[in-house]
Design a protein around this motif. Structure first.
Motif, PDB file in Angstrom:
ATOM      1  N   GLY A   4     -25.834  -3.685  12.076  1.00 46.81           N
ATOM      2  CA  GLY A   4     -26.453  -2.949  12.962  1.00 46.81           C
ATOM      3  C   GLY A   4     -27.818  -2.283  12.461  1.00 46.81           C
ATOM      4  O   GLY A   4     -28.518  -2.961  11.745  1.00 46.81           O
ATOM      5  N   ARG A  28     -20.111  -3.094  18.748  1.00 53.92           N
ATOM      6  CA  ARG A  28     -21.514  -1.916  18.808  1.00 53.92           C
ATOM      7  C   ARG A  28     -21.869  -1.177  20.006  1.00 53.92           C
ATOM      8  O   ARG A  28     -21.987  -0.010  20.105  1.00 53.92           O
ATOM      9  CB  ARG A  28     -22.463  -2.552  18.222  1.00 53.92           C
ATOM     10  N   ALA A  60     -21.658  -1.409  13.938  1.00 56.21           N
ATOM     11  CA  ALA A  60     -20.280  -1.645  14.283  1.00 56.21           C
ATOM     12  C   ALA A  60     -19.792  -1.908  13.005  1.00 56.21           C
ATOM     13  O   ALA A  60     -20.165  -2.674  12.095  1.00 56.21           O
ATOM     14  CB  ALA A  60     -20.418  -2.717  15.321  1.00 56.21           C
ATOM     15  N   ALA A  79     -17.537   1.476  16.480  1.00 51.33           N
ATOM     16  CA  ALA A  79     -18.844   1.598  16.467  1.00 51.33           C
ATOM     17  C   ALA A  79     -19.157   3.072  15.881  1.00 51.33           C
ATOM     18  O   ALA A  79     -18.587   3.906  16.440  1.00 51.33           O
ATOM     19  CB  ALA A  79     -19.393   1.803  18.109  1.00 51.33           C
TER      20      ALA A  79
END
Length: 395
Positions: A54, A123, A129, A143
């Motif tokens: 992420g 996510r 995530a 998440a």
């Protein structure tokens, strides 16, 4: 069980207690990252192994907090990882066998568009995530969001190895555990849960084990015959000159008279193994007993009383008295969960250090965050886990 000397039996009990204590702590932590079959459909669509990915800036903010654990390997690993991804816009990492160390070592810069589809699905619009396997069949997928000061929140689905008794103990029931019964002032840890399948502590103790033999854990009480399925515990700030912080356990019951009778039977069974004599205890309107001569751990003289709602069991008389002395519970509410007040740990460290015959040089260990809150729930037919790491001090 063959007759043994008091010293031999005491040594066995010490080993059992420390093993059970360590095992319980680890089981509780792992349960927070495992879950039941309700989330099976969701996890069946995800790849095996471990994945993370992420926004890199968000992970850097969290790692900057972890770096404060500079006296631990985790803090040093966090610094190395932060330096590795400091110039990244996004990051990703994976481990086919789910090994956490391998996952952390695999993290590299990545393009957002190139993140695996599974991570994008988990996510959503969060910062990053994570997908992790736990044990043989447990998995967690969540998440995470990270604030500017490094405070972190995780919203995750989880599932459990269906054959794990330890995990079942903390799988959340649909019914909330209700308002807490123990004093919530000056606690280091405070937790309250209602497991989905009820409170069957006996299932955690192998029938032919020493713990079962010595402590008669297959008693009526611990088989859950009279319990309402609610478990609460609290560990308080240490008291001056005491080696062990006050700690108490509250076990909710359905019928008070039956619970008292079951506890009396449990103590009677215990006396067959250990020469203890119950001493009557009265705290206000509550009655119970203490086992003052059960000298198997430092300052261990367990006591219990029965309130109108629960059996309250303490490390000693002071622990029971502390747990029932007030009713302020500002943090823990009817939703239950686990609260860890990390901002109080340094003061506890200092008080416990002072009890040592030759105290080491004083130092203040940084616990990175100020408070940890973990809650499990059932949401839309799935087991969910929410974790918050709060940073209320300087960033």
């Amino acid at each position: 069980m063959p007759h043994e000397t008091r010293a031999t039996t005491a040594a066995k009990i010490r080993r059992i207690n420390w093993t059970v204590t360590a095992g319980s702590v680890m089981a509780s932590i792992l349960v927070l990252f495992s879950g039941g079959c309700r989330s099976g459909d969701f996890f069946s669509k995800l790849p095996q192994g471990a994945m993370i990915g992420g926004d890199a800036d968000a992970l850097v903010r969290a790692l900057s907090r972890l770096e404060r654990l500079e006296l631990a390997p985790l803090g040093r690993d966090a610094r190395e990882l932060r330096e590795r991804i400091a110039a990244c816009k996004a990051f990703s990492g994976s481990s086919a066998d789910g090994e956490i160390g391998a996952l952390m070592r695999s993290i590299r810069c990545a393009e957002v568009e190139a993140l695996p589809e599974a991570l994008k699905q988990i996510r959503g619009d969060a910062d990053f995530a994570v997908l992790l396997p736990i044990g043989d069949a447990g998995r967690v997928a969540g998440a995470a969001r990270v604030a500017a000061d490094g405070s972190l929140s995780l919203d995750a689905r989880f599932q459990l190895d269906a054959n794990s008794n330890a995990g079942k103990l903390l799988l959340p029931a649909s019914e909330l555990p209700g308002a807490p019964t123990l004093n919530g002032d000056d606690v280091l840890l405070h937790g309250r849960f209602r497991p989905e399948g009820g409170l069957n502590i006996a299932a955690l103790v192998p029938q032919d084990s020493q713990a079962s033999d010595l402590f008669r854990m297959k008693s009526e009480l611990f088989a859950g015959a009279v319990l309402d399925g609610t478990l609460e515990f609290a560990v308080y700030l240490p008291e001056a000159g005491r080696q062990i912080p006050p700690l108490a356990l509250s076990v909710g019951f359905r019928f008070k008279r039956a619970a008292i009778a079951a506890m009396d039977q449990f103590v009677s069974d215990l006396r067959e193994t250990w020469p203890v004599t119950p001493v009557p205890l009265t705290l206000g309107e509550h009655s119970g007993a203490c086992l003052d001569n059960l000298k198997i751990l430092p300052e261990f003289a367990p006591c219990y009383v029965a309130t109108d709602e629960a059996l309250v069991i303490g490390w000693d008389k002071a622990s029971v008295s502390r747990s029932l002395s007030k009713t302020k519970t500002a943090a823990l509410d009817e939703r239950g969960g686990l609260f860890v007040f990390l901002e109080r740990f340094s003061a506890a460290d200092e008080m416990l250090r002072a009890t040592l015959p030759k105290p080491p040089a004083a130092f203040k260990f940084d616990y990175a965050w100020d408070r940890l809150i973990a809650r499990t729930s059932v949401r839309e037919g799935e087991y969910r886990l929410q974790i918050e790491l709060e940073a209320k001090g300087d960033s």
